[in-house]
Design an enzyme around this catalytic site. Structure first.
Site, mmCIF file in Angstrom:
data_model
loop_
_atom_site.group_PDB
_atom_site.id
_atom_site.type_symbol
_atom_site.label_atom_id
_atom_site.label_comp_id
_atom_site.label_asym_id
_atom_site.label_seq_id
_atom_site.Cartn_x
_atom_site.Cartn_y
_atom_site.Cartn_z
ATOM 1 N N ASP A 13 15.170 36.598 7.589
ATOM 2 C CA ASP A 13 15.954 37.333 6.623
ATOM 3 C C ASP A 13 15.580 36.800 5.193
ATOM 4 O O ASP A 13 16.412 36.754 4.299
ATOM 5 C CB ASP A 13 17.415 37.183 6.865
ATOM 6 C CG ASP A 13 17.612 37.884 8.221
ATOM 7 O OD1 ASP A 13 17.020 39.048 8.503
ATOM 8 O OD2 ASP A 13 18.479 37.298 8.863
ATOM 9 N N LYS A 16 11.366 39.345 3.533
ATOM 10 C CA LYS A 16 9.928 39.734 3.353
ATOM 11 C C LYS A 16 9.702 41.049 3.352
ATOM 12 O O LYS A 16 8.633 41.598 2.549
ATOM 13 C CB LYS A 16 9.639 39.330 5.083
ATOM 14 C CG LYS A 16 9.559 38.002 5.594
ATOM 15 C CD LYS A 16 9.463 37.567 6.977
ATOM 16 C CE LYS A 16 10.497 38.196 7.714
ATOM 17 N NZ LYS A 16 12.026 37.398 7.586
ATOM 18 N N GLY A 40 14.747 43.216 10.729
ATOM 19 C CA GLY A 40 15.095 44.068 10.043
ATOM 20 C C GLY A 40 14.915 43.733 8.412
ATOM 21 O O GLY A 40 15.229 42.863 8.059
ATOM 22 N N HIS A 41 13.851 44.539 8.223
ATOM 23 C CA HIS A 41 13.374 44.217 6.785
ATOM 24 C C HIS A 41 13.861 45.420 5.732
ATOM 25 O O HIS A 41 13.705 46.567 5.857
ATOM 26 C CB HIS A 41 12.051 44.420 6.884
ATOM 27 C CG HIS A 41 11.208 43.269 7.785
ATOM 28 N ND1 HIS A 41 9.900 42.958 7.815
ATOM 29 C CD2 HIS A 41 11.947 42.304 8.276
ATOM 30 C CE1 HIS A 41 9.878 42.083 8.820
ATOM 31 N NE2 HIS A 41 10.984 41.427 9.070
ATOM 32 N N GLN A 221 10.570 37.415 11.419
ATOM 33 C CA GLN A 221 11.538 36.076 11.835
ATOM 34 C C GLN A 221 10.954 34.995 10.886
ATOM 35 O O GLN A 221 10.516 35.408 9.631
ATOM 36 C CB GLN A 221 11.250 35.802 13.310
ATOM 37 C CG GLN A 221 11.897 36.683 14.135
ATOM 38 C CD GLN A 221 11.248 37.684 14.562
ATOM 39 O OE1 GLN A 221 10.146 37.821 14.958
ATOM 40 N NE2 GLN A 221 11.855 39.073 14.377
HETATM 41 P P1 GDP Z 1 13.689 40.248 5.735
HETATM 42 O O1 GDP Z 1 14.042 40.218 7.214
HETATM 43 O O2 GDP Z 1 12.930 38.788 5.532
HETATM 44 O O3 GDP Z 1 13.022 41.431 5.143
HETATM 45 O O4 GDP Z 1 15.133 40.210 5.054
HETATM 46 P P2 GDP Z 1 16.452 40.938 4.893
HETATM 47 O O5 GDP Z 1 15.998 42.274 4.655
HETATM 48 O O6 GDP Z 1 16.973 40.852 6.525
HETATM 49 O O7 GDP Z 1 17.323 40.240 4.083
HETATM 50 C C1 GDP Z 1 17.371 39.982 2.919
HETATM 51 C C2 GDP Z 1 18.414 40.648 2.235
HETATM 52 O O8 GDP Z 1 18.417 40.383 0.654
HETATM 53 C C3 GDP Z 1 18.225 42.117 2.063
HETATM 54 O O9 GDP Z 1 19.621 42.617 2.157
HETATM 55 C C4 GDP Z 1 17.624 42.461 0.586
HETATM 56 O O10 GDP Z 1 17.906 43.694 0.123
HETATM 57 C C5 GDP Z 1 18.264 41.233 -0.089
HETATM 58 N N1 GDP Z 1 17.513 40.875 -1.120
HETATM 59 C C6 GDP Z 1 15.976 40.415 -1.076
HETATM 60 N N2 GDP Z 1 15.738 39.950 -2.262
HETATM 61 C C7 GDP Z 1 16.686 39.697 -2.787
HETATM 62 C C8 GDP Z 1 17.029 39.080 -4.104
HETATM 63 O O11 GDP Z 1 16.194 38.408 -4.957
HETATM 64 N N3 GDP Z 1 18.476 38.910 -4.526
HETATM 65 C C9 GDP Z 1 19.497 39.350 -3.643
HETATM 66 N N4 GDP Z 1 20.737 39.268 -4.316
HETATM 67 N N5 GDP Z 1 19.133 40.195 -2.606
HETATM 68 C C10 GDP Z 1 17.915 40.126 -2.164
HETATM 69 P P1 IMO Z 2 13.602 39.203 10.504
HETATM 70 O O1 IMO Z 2 12.263 39.644 10.696
HETATM 71 C C1 IMO Z 2 16.894 36.530 11.522
HETATM 72 C C2 IMO Z 2 17.228 35.301 15.643
HETATM 73 C C3 IMO Z 2 18.290 35.923 16.479
HETATM 74 C C4 IMO Z 2 18.617 34.788 17.318
HETATM 75 C C5 IMO Z 2 17.032 34.304 17.582
HETATM 76 C C6 IMO Z 2 16.600 35.052 19.135
HETATM 77 O O2 IMO Z 2 14.583 40.351 9.965
HETATM 78 O O3 IMO Z 2 13.705 38.047 9.489
HETATM 79 P P2 IMO Z 2 15.793 37.466 19.814
HETATM 80 O O4 IMO Z 2 16.334 38.778 19.578
HETATM 81 O O5 IMO Z 2 14.321 37.329 18.911
HETATM 82 O O6 IMO Z 2 15.412 37.080 20.976
HETATM 83 O O7 IMO Z 2 16.664 36.581 19.093
HETATM 84 O O8 IMO Z 2 16.386 34.934 16.647
HETATM 85 N N1 IMO Z 2 16.516 36.474 15.163
HETATM 86 C C7 IMO Z 2 16.335 36.505 13.845
HETATM 87 N N2 IMO Z 2 17.364 35.878 12.878
HETATM 88 N N3 IMO Z 2 15.945 37.469 11.193
HETATM 89 C C8 IMO Z 2 15.049 37.948 12.135
HETATM 90 O O9 IMO Z 2 14.153 38.863 11.935
HETATM 91 C C9 IMO Z 2 15.481 37.596 13.544
HETATM 92 N N4 IMO Z 2 14.849 38.094 14.601
HETATM 93 C C10 IMO Z 2 15.514 37.318 15.641
HETATM 94 O O10 IMO Z 2 19.416 35.917 15.762
HETATM 95 O O11 IMO Z 2 19.179 33.687 16.782
HETATM 96 MG MG MG Z 3 15.817 40.514 8.447
#
Ligand code: GDP
Ligand code: IMO
Ligand code: MG
Length: 422
Positions: A13, A16, A40-41, A221
């Site tokens: 998270d 990416k 979840g991107h 991840q």
């Molecule tokens: P990913 O899994 O690495 O793609 O990241 P996620 O989407 O799960 O989580 C990142 C969260 O931060 C999302 O809700 C984005 O919309 C938000 N986000 C990304 N970059 C920024 C930033 O620079 N500032 C803030 N406040 N939110 C951001």
């Molecule tokens: P993105 O790509 C954050 C965590 C789960 C759990 C562990 C194992 O959005 O960054 P799994 O379902 O993979 O067997 O769970 O890994 N986990 C993540 N945490 N971002 C993710 O993906 C994750 N994918 C798995 O919460 O602790």
């Molecule tokens: Mg994510």
């Protein structure tokens, strides 16, 4: 040409999805190399928000090819849902989204097994996303998996054999379930999957490289969730690190170009497992609220803490990171003081090496840094950076030994500052 890799350096998270979308115009092909719908991107642009799980984050930049690589585990039902949502919002995916024949399928019984194993672990549960990731990769490694390419040959037979084996395990675990409604949705997903071209993606990608095309590999991840180098057993079931791009796409190590390591200005984790810099106080809650730190897949509150430079240095080493990208710096905009963990005390002994087991007596050694207390969310160029922020960046670059080339100051695509010289 080379394959550049973008991957998370923390516990996922990091942002990416947002940065893959921002960088896609520089590339011809974007390819996901591991993980599945546990990812979840999130992408935000033109007032819209999208969350991608299996589809690569290059899908919104017109004319680019997106590939789901062999290292990915794909759930047809969730994939179908994702396709439907994107098509409903006007994004045509055909011809732009290709799927490796060698990607393994997550069966409905993999999801049941995930739930059954978690229940059996009780308080020691991993806190998985419940998407069947572990069981699907277990079948892959155990040489029992069903692959996307099997859709072309004796699919039903392979499906039934695998599901029957799963049913036996579920019975041993006394796990109750009703498979019929799950199968209905899953097979509807299979029909959707059949609309897409299944390819030998390793040939496709290597040919593209020979033709001089640019490829961006998208990780899911983060390094601290890697099956080998993460905080085992509280990890995911794939290699999230740079080497995972080689095995997950079929490109040789010599073909890897830049490795973009992405991190938040602080740190988060979802699910169970050790987290040395976690803040279980008001400050942790403040980070969670300001950063909207709730899972994009499960909605679970993310655990929050200060940035951990010991873990980041380790992640940079394992991945051979060449360029750093710092996300969510805006979340720290109002803080008078920011803390960074520069070393650990492990059973009282100070170390900067990441230890074998961080669930032991690991205490952070803090450095306090002056905050910049300036709203940076509308800044367009690094020339506008406040002096205290510049000092913070220099401190991070010195500690981590790699330049920070992009700073993200908000969730929107436009809130991205590309630094001079990148
Ligand atoms: P990913 O899994 O690495 O793609 O990241 P996620 O989407 O799960 O989580 C990142 C969260 O931060 C999302 O809700 C984005 O919309 C938000 N986000 C990304 N970059 C920024 C930033 O620079 N500032 C803030 N406040 N939110 C951001
Ligand atoms: P993105 O790509 C954050 C965590 C789960 C759990 C562990 C194992 O959005 O960054 P799994 O379902 O993979 O067997 O769970 O890994 N986990 C993540 N945490 N971002 C993710 O993906 C994750 N994918 C798995 O919460 O602790
Ligand atoms: Mg994510």
């Amino acid at each position: 040409m080379k394959v550049d890799v973008l991957l998370g350096l923390q516990w996922g998270d990091e942002g990416k999805g947002k940065i893959v979308d921002v960088l896609t115009p520089k590339y011809d092909v974007v390819a996901r190399f591991q993980g599945g719908p546990n990812a979840g991107h999130t992408l935000e642009f033109e007032g819209q928000k999208y969350v991608l799980r299996s589809i690569p984050s290059g899908i919104f930049q017109g004319g680019k090819t997106n590939i789901i690589g062999n290292g990915v585990v794909l759930d047809p039902e969730l994939f179908g849902k994702e396709v439907k949502e994107l098509e409903a919002s006007g994004h045509n995916l055909s011809y732009r989204l290709l799927i490796s024949k060698k990607a393994h399928l997550i069966l409905p019984t993999h999801r049941l097994l995930d739930a059954a194993y978690e229940a059996a672990k009780g308080t020691g549960k991993i806190g998985t996303t419940g998407k069947g990731i572990g069981p699907a990769y277990t079948d892959k490694i155990g040489r029992n998996g069903v692959r996307a390419g099997d859709l072309l040959h004796r699919f039903e037979e392979k499906y039934v054999t695998t599901v029957n084996r799963h049913k036996e395990i579920l019975a041993q675990l006394h796990f109750e379930y009703d498979l019929t409604p799950l199968e209905e949705k899953w097979f509807a997903g299979i029909e959707c999957l059949k609309r897409f071209q299944l390819i030998d993606s390793e040939h496709y990608l290597n040919k593209k490289l020979c033709q001089g095309k640019n490829i961006l590999a998208e990780g899911a991840q983060g390094t601290m969730l890697d099956i080998d180098f993460g905080s085992y057993p509280f990890v995911t079931s794939s290699n999230t690190i740079c080497a995972g791009a080689c095995t997950g796409l079929g490109v040789s190590p010599g073909k890897i170009g830049d490795v973009y390591g992405i991190f938040k200005a602080y740190c988060t984790r979802v699910g169970s497992g050790p987290f040395p810099t976690e803040l279980q106080d008001e400050m942790g809650e403040k980070l969670r609220q300001l950063g909207h730190e709730f899972g994009s897949v499960t909605g679970r509150p993310r655990r929050c803490g200060w940035i951990d430079l010991v873990a980041l240095r380790y992640a940079i080493m394992i991945n051979g990171v060449t360029k750093l990208i710092m996300m969510k710096s805006d979340v720290m905009d109002q803080f008078p003081i920011i803390k960074a963990c520069v070393a650990y005390r492990v059973e009282g002994v100070k170390t900067t090496d990441f230890p074998y087991d961080i669930s032991e007596d690991v205490r952070p050694v803090w450095k306090e840094i002056q905050g910049w207390q300036t709203d940076m969310t509308k800044m367009q160029s690094e020339d506008e950076f406040p002096a205290a922020f510049k000092a913070y960046l220099s401190f991070l670059e010195k500690e981590l030994g790699v330049p920070v080339v992009i700073v993200s100051v908000g969730a929107d695509r436009e809130q991205t500052i590309i630094r001079h010289g990148f």
